[in-house]
Scaffold this active site. Structure first.
Site, PDB file in Angstrom:
ATOM      1  CB  SER A 311      -0.918   0.003   1.227  1.00 59.90           C
ATOM      2  OG  SER A 311      -1.597   1.235   1.345  1.00 59.90           O
ATOM      3  CD1 TRP A 314      -1.074   2.149  -6.273  1.00 62.35           C
ATOM      4  CD2 TRP A 314      -1.833   3.225  -4.476  1.00 62.35           C
ATOM      5  NE1 TRP A 314      -2.104   2.970  -6.683  1.00 62.35           N
ATOM      6  CE2 TRP A 314      -2.585   3.639  -5.600  1.00 62.35           C
ATOM      7  CE3 TRP A 314      -2.133   3.775  -3.231  1.00 62.35           C
ATOM      8  CZ2 TRP A 314      -3.619   4.572  -5.510  1.00 62.35           C
ATOM      9  CZ3 TRP A 314      -3.158   4.698  -3.137  1.00 62.35           C
ATOM     10  CH2 TRP A 314      -3.883   5.086  -4.260  1.00 62.35           C
ATOM     11  CG  HIS A 315      -0.095   5.920  -1.000  1.00 60.75           C
ATOM     12  ND1 HIS A 315      -0.520   4.711  -0.484  1.00 60.75           N
ATOM     13  CD2 HIS A 315      -1.155   6.759  -0.904  1.00 60.75           C
ATOM     14  CE1 HIS A 315      -1.784   4.834  -0.078  1.00 60.75           C
ATOM     15  NE2 HIS A 315      -2.189   6.055  -0.328  1.00 60.75           N
ATOM     16  N   GLY A 316       3.774   5.790  -3.689  1.00 65.30           N
ATOM     17  CA  GLY A 316       4.947   6.431  -4.273  1.00 65.30           C
ATOM     18  C   GLY A 316       6.162   5.527  -4.221  1.00 65.30           C
TER      19      GLY A 316
END
Length: 457
Positions: A311, A314-316
């Site tokens: 997770s 996924w954000h960066g």
């Protein structure tokens, strides 16, 4: 063009009028949604629409292949392609330097490749995964037009929430009614107030301090972090309120994405309230397939950590996002470990809420800063400037945040109360009340409308 622009407002009004001319024919309405969604996406950037239509083409034929063969290895290969496609667009800036070096070695340096990250690709990628899984497990295949409508559905296209295929198509194949007018009005006002007024002012305050932490005392640094925590909530939940209103205007409902997250008594509760469509997606499509909690405490803890780290990634692509995900993963593992012990805060919910909020705010440090060095600069400033004497205004601001935290539970049913008030308001008075509220918002809003924080994810 943004959803706050005059151009979008005019297009939306025209589309809304045409859409409900065909209220007896949901199939025509679906086609109108498809056309309008692509018009909006093309006006944002034609390149984005090209990527989406090509992606939809591949998903359609992947679904056909899965439907016809129904082999696990074919299904897995299709999912792998979908994930690799997202990774390519999402992390291309991180690998561009290496790619340029390879091209230079091959004598192809004239091929200066640059890829723009299409806004919304993460969300329609996740939605497409739910569709492929549904085809594989339930053998439910949709036409290309229906699939294109689902993946381009403009209320969820840009920043979510993540719409699962079964949730969308269950509504898409029904005759629709225009109702919940007062709820639509309240959601529109909530979305505008949260983003245009609250989030924007909090950004002006927090950004000044967080971008130069060494120049501020500990009270200011703490207040700025709290401001960012409220800002990111108002920014994203305000957007969700806005697009939920758009969906209701078309006779659709969107999945719940926020449920008073800063009321959470622990981290597990927080993730049942924050970005719910993402957290449930990760639970159902990563955590449970890994084994969930079925294989003992060690494997359960490992699965939780993997899910949260993914997770974060996924954000960066920076290590800070991985640390942010890992912190939350470790926190949830800790909650699982103490669940069977006497050490729990169920009898003192206010204390649990306070500790959870402090932990979440601490983790936001790694979410805000792009590099580990910048995050350490902030933490170092907190340590070195701890004994700097604050001004009275700094203490007042911190007290305001403390008061807001204490009265926050009073707003649990605030949206419902606002809807009931509108229900009891005479029809002739409603336009004046709405106009007055919007006039106040636009009179006191800061100049300009910054991008939504999640537009880069």
């Amino acid at each position: 063009m943004t959803y706050f622009s005059l151009e979008f407002s005019i297009l939306m009004i025209v589309f809304f009028a045409i859409y409900w001319l065909f209220k007896a024919d949901y199939k025509t309405q679906n086609v109108l949604i498809l056309i309008f969604s692509y018009i909006i996406y093309t006006l944002i950037n034609p390149y984005f629409s090209l990527v989406l239509i090509l992606y939809t083409f591949f998903i359609h034929y992947f679904a056909l292949l899965i439907f016809v063969r129904r082999k696990r290895h074919i299904f897995s290969a299709c999912i792998a392609f979908v994930i690799l496609n997202l990774c390519f667009f999402k992390y291309f800036p991180s690998i561009k330097g290496s790619l340029d070096e390879i091209l230079l070695l091959l004598g192809l340096e004239f091929l200066d490749i640059d890829i723009i990250f299409p806004v919304g690709i993460s969300f329609y990628t996740f939605s497409s995964i739910t569709y492929l899984v549904n085809v594989y497990k339930k053998q439910k295949l949709e036409s290309f037009i229906n699939l294109a409508t689902f993946l381009s559905f403009f209320p969820t296209l840009l920043l979510g929430p993540i719409m699962r295929s079964e949730f969308f198509f269950e509504q898409a194949y029904k005759k629709r009614e225009f109702k919940y007018t007062n709820l639509i009005i309240v959601l529109l006002i909530f979305g505008i107030v949260k983003k245009v007024l609250i989030a924007n002012y909090l950004e002006l305050y927090s950004k000044t301090i967080l971008n130069n932490p060494s120049s501020y005392n500990f009270i200011e640094l703490l207040s700025a972090l709290y401001a960012y925590a409220v800002q990111i909530y108002c920014d994203f939940s305000g957007y969700v309120d806005l697009v939920s209103a758009f969906a209701l205007m078309l006779g659709f409902t969107l999945p719940l994405n926020f449920n008073m997250p800063y009321l959470a008594r622990n981290l597990k509760d927080f993730w049942a309230r924050w970005h719910i469509s993402l957290s449930t997606f990760i639970r159902d499509y990563i955590y449970i397939p890994l084994g969930g909690n079925r294989q003992g405490m060690f494997k359960t803890s490992l699965n939780i950590l993997i899910a949260f780290v993914l997770s974060g990634i996924w954000h960066g692509s920076t290590i800070n996002f991985m640390i942010w995900g890992l912190l939350h993963g470790l926190g949830v593992v800790f909650i699982h470990l103490i669940a069977t012990t006497r050490f729990n805060l169920k009898k003192i919910p206010a204390l649990g809420r306070f500790i959870t909020f402090q932990f979440v705010c601490f983790a936001w440090i790694f979410f805000y800063y792009q590099s580990l060095e910048e995050a350490f600069v902030y933490l170092k400033a907190c340590y070195e400037n701890f004994f700097l004497i604050p001004e009275y205004k700094d203490i007042y601001i911190l007290v305001i945040f403390a008061v807001l935290f204490m009265i926050y539970p009073l707003f649990v049913n605030f949206k419902d109360y606002c809807v009931k008030i509108l229900d009891l308001t005479p029809l002739l008075l409603k336009p004046f009340i709405i106009a007055f509220i919007l006039l106040l918002v636009f009179a006191f809003m800061p100049s300009g409308i910054p991008e939504f924080i999640y537009s880069s994810f």
